[in-house]
Structure formats: C-alpha cells, structure tokens
Write an enzyme that holds these catalytic residues in place. Sequence first.
Site, short mmCIF file in Angstrom:
data_model
loop_
_atom_site.label_atom_id
_atom_site.label_comp_id
_atom_site.label_asym_id
_atom_site.label_seq_id
_atom_site.Cartn_x
_atom_site.Cartn_y
_atom_site.Cartn_z
N ASP A 19 0.86 -1.18 0.00
CA ASP A 19 0.00 0.00 0.00
C ASP A 19 0.89 1.23 0.00
O ASP A 19 2.04 1.16 0.43
CB ASP A 19 -0.89 0.00 1.25
N VAL A 32 1.09 1.49 -6.85
CA VAL A 32 0.73 0.51 -7.89
C VAL A 32 0.78 1.11 -9.29
O VAL A 32 0.75 0.38 -10.28
CB VAL A 32 -0.66 -0.11 -7.65
N ASN A 61 -6.48 -4.79 -5.29
CA ASN A 61 -7.62 -4.18 -4.62
C ASN A 61 -7.51 -2.66 -4.54
O ASN A 61 -8.51 -1.98 -4.29
CB ASN A 61 -7.67 -4.81 -3.21
N TYR A 115 -14.50 5.75 -12.95
CA TYR A 115 -14.60 4.57 -12.09
C TYR A 115 -15.31 3.43 -12.83
O TYR A 115 -14.84 2.29 -12.84
CB TYR A 115 -15.36 4.94 -10.81
N THR A 153 -16.80 0.67 4.32
CA THR A 153 -15.36 0.94 4.48
C THR A 153 -15.15 2.46 4.58
O THR A 153 -16.04 3.24 4.26
CB THR A 153 -14.56 0.43 3.27
#
Length: 257
Positions: free
Chosen positions: A45, A69, A95, A161, A196
């Site tokens: 991360d 990433v 993810n 998205y 989340t």
Amino acid sequence: MTSPSDPLAARFAGKVILITGATSGIGAAIARRCLAEGASVVCADHAEDAAVNLVEELGSRALAVRCDVTDGRSMERVLDTVRGRFGRLDGLVHNAAAPSLDGTVVDLSEEQWRRELDVSLTGAFLAAKFALPLMISGGGGSVVLIASQFAHVATGKAVAYCAAKAGLVHLAKAMAVDHAGEGIRVNSLSPGAVATPRLLQRWPDLEAADRQLGPAHLLGRIAQPDEIATATAFLLSADASFVTGTDLLVDGGYAVR
Ligand SMILES: NC(=O)c1ccc[n+]([C@@H]2O[C@H](COP(=O)([O-])OP(=O)(O)OC[C@H]3O[C@@H](n4cnc5c(N)ncnc54)[C@H](O)[C@@H]3O)[C@@H](O)[C@H]2O)c1
C-alpha cells in the site's frame, strides 16, 4: 473469525498472498481472512503508516511493503521483496483504488481520469506483470482483481470509475486465456457497496451510507468488508480450482435490476 479447530483454518497453510491497497477496508479484511486461514500475507500500500500498524496487529506472517501501484519500478521492488523473503507467491489480489472522483466526461479533468485508470487498471497490469513470473515459477496460483457492481451497471457522475472497473473484469478474462496453461487462474470480483472508510468520502458515517445505499441492494443493506473477503478467499483457494475467467458479483443483488 476462523478458530484453530475450523477445517478452513489450513486452507492457505504455506501459501503466500500479495494484496494491493491492503491497509484499509476490503483489502485489510482480505489480509485478515487469508492470515486466519494460514497464509503469509504481503500488504502492499502507499499508506505506509497504516500498513505498519496493520502488520503490527496481524503478526509475524504479515509483511508491510510500501508501494505505488501506478509505478512499475515500485511494483518490481515489491516482487523482489516477496521473492527474497518467501521465494514464492501463490495469490495476488489487486484491490487498490484511488479515492472516489465524481464527474461526467465534461467536468472530470484529464488528470482525474488518468489517476483513476492508473490506480485501478494500470495498477492491475503492473501488479500482474511482476507477480505472474514468480507465481508461474512455483507452479501456478490465483489472481483476483477487485472490480465493482459498477463494472456491470453504470452510475451517474462516475465515468472513470465505471470504465476502469469494467476494464478490470475484461482484463481478468484476457489474462485467464493467456495463463491458464501455466497454472494461473484469473478472476474478478465485483462488490456492491461495502462499509469501508471509502464511503466516508461521501457520507458522514457508515449508518448514513447504509440508509442511503442499502435499499438499492436486494438484501436491503450494504456489505461488511468480511463478506467480500470470504468470497475473495474462495477465488484464491483450491475450492475454486475450476473457476477462471469469470466475475463473481458479491453485490447483495444490486445489479439484478
Ligand atoms: N467500499 C465500497 O463500497 C466498494 C464497492 C465496490 C468496489 N469497491 C472496490 O473495492 C476495493 C477496496 O475498496 P475500499 O472501500 O476498501 O477502499 P479504500 O479507499 O478504503 O482502500 C483503498 C486502498 O488502496 C490504497 N491505494 C490507493 N492508491 C494506491 C496506490 N497508488 N498504490 C498503492 N495503494 C493505493 C489506499 O491507500 C487504500 O489502502 C477498491 O478497488 C474499490 O473500488 C469498493
């Protein structure tokens, strides 16, 4: 929580699983689930402090690696670390996602569009590019790309998205075709709304998010992160040994209508 006497407890014994965007929400739940079932977990991360905190919580079978990433050299370094520390890789979960960016094609900036696609789609490409050789050298493995119900049905003011997540679903299929012969299964998983920190970008608290978003799901509520983690663990595990090139909707029925 899986207890030591649970027959699932050893499903990932001796396995190594790399998760991007692992310090928050769904990624952290996947890390906890894989650890509970015996895996060593690499939490990659760009939120370094959160990664270290998570690993302190998870214990000695967890490793935190800072990465971006969207940067190939960064992902190559992550895989060098995995190779050096464990010498193998059995599972990859991509993810990571950029913070939500609202916008139509007219009002989203070019930079915002590129950021969304970079983290979701290019991130998946780069993670797989450097992870697959290690997985293949060990005889194979399983890749899961975390997409969204919005890969299947569109929602307003989220063009980047929606496009990125739809791209992930088809990327998984294309990778499945290329690497089945090398023992690699590749699938995507499309969650509905999940409780989340991501939802706190739009709602003051998770209860408000559930009240607003829950009714759009046939089950009348949003998901808990562990409900996505258990489905991801299924795709990672030998229980899904004949499952490749598909998308698993874990959306409480959102996309049915
Ligand atoms: N929460 C939901 O309602 C929901 C619904 C459908 C799909 N999803 C998808 O599930 C995944 C996880 O969602 P979440 O709600 O846990 O998100 P989150 O925002 O809580 O976590 C995303 C993680 O990605 C990391 N990240 C972002 N950019 C990165 C980069 N460049 N390099 C490395 N790490 C980076 C962040 O630090 C964070 O830990 C995402 O792909 C998201 O699109 C979430």
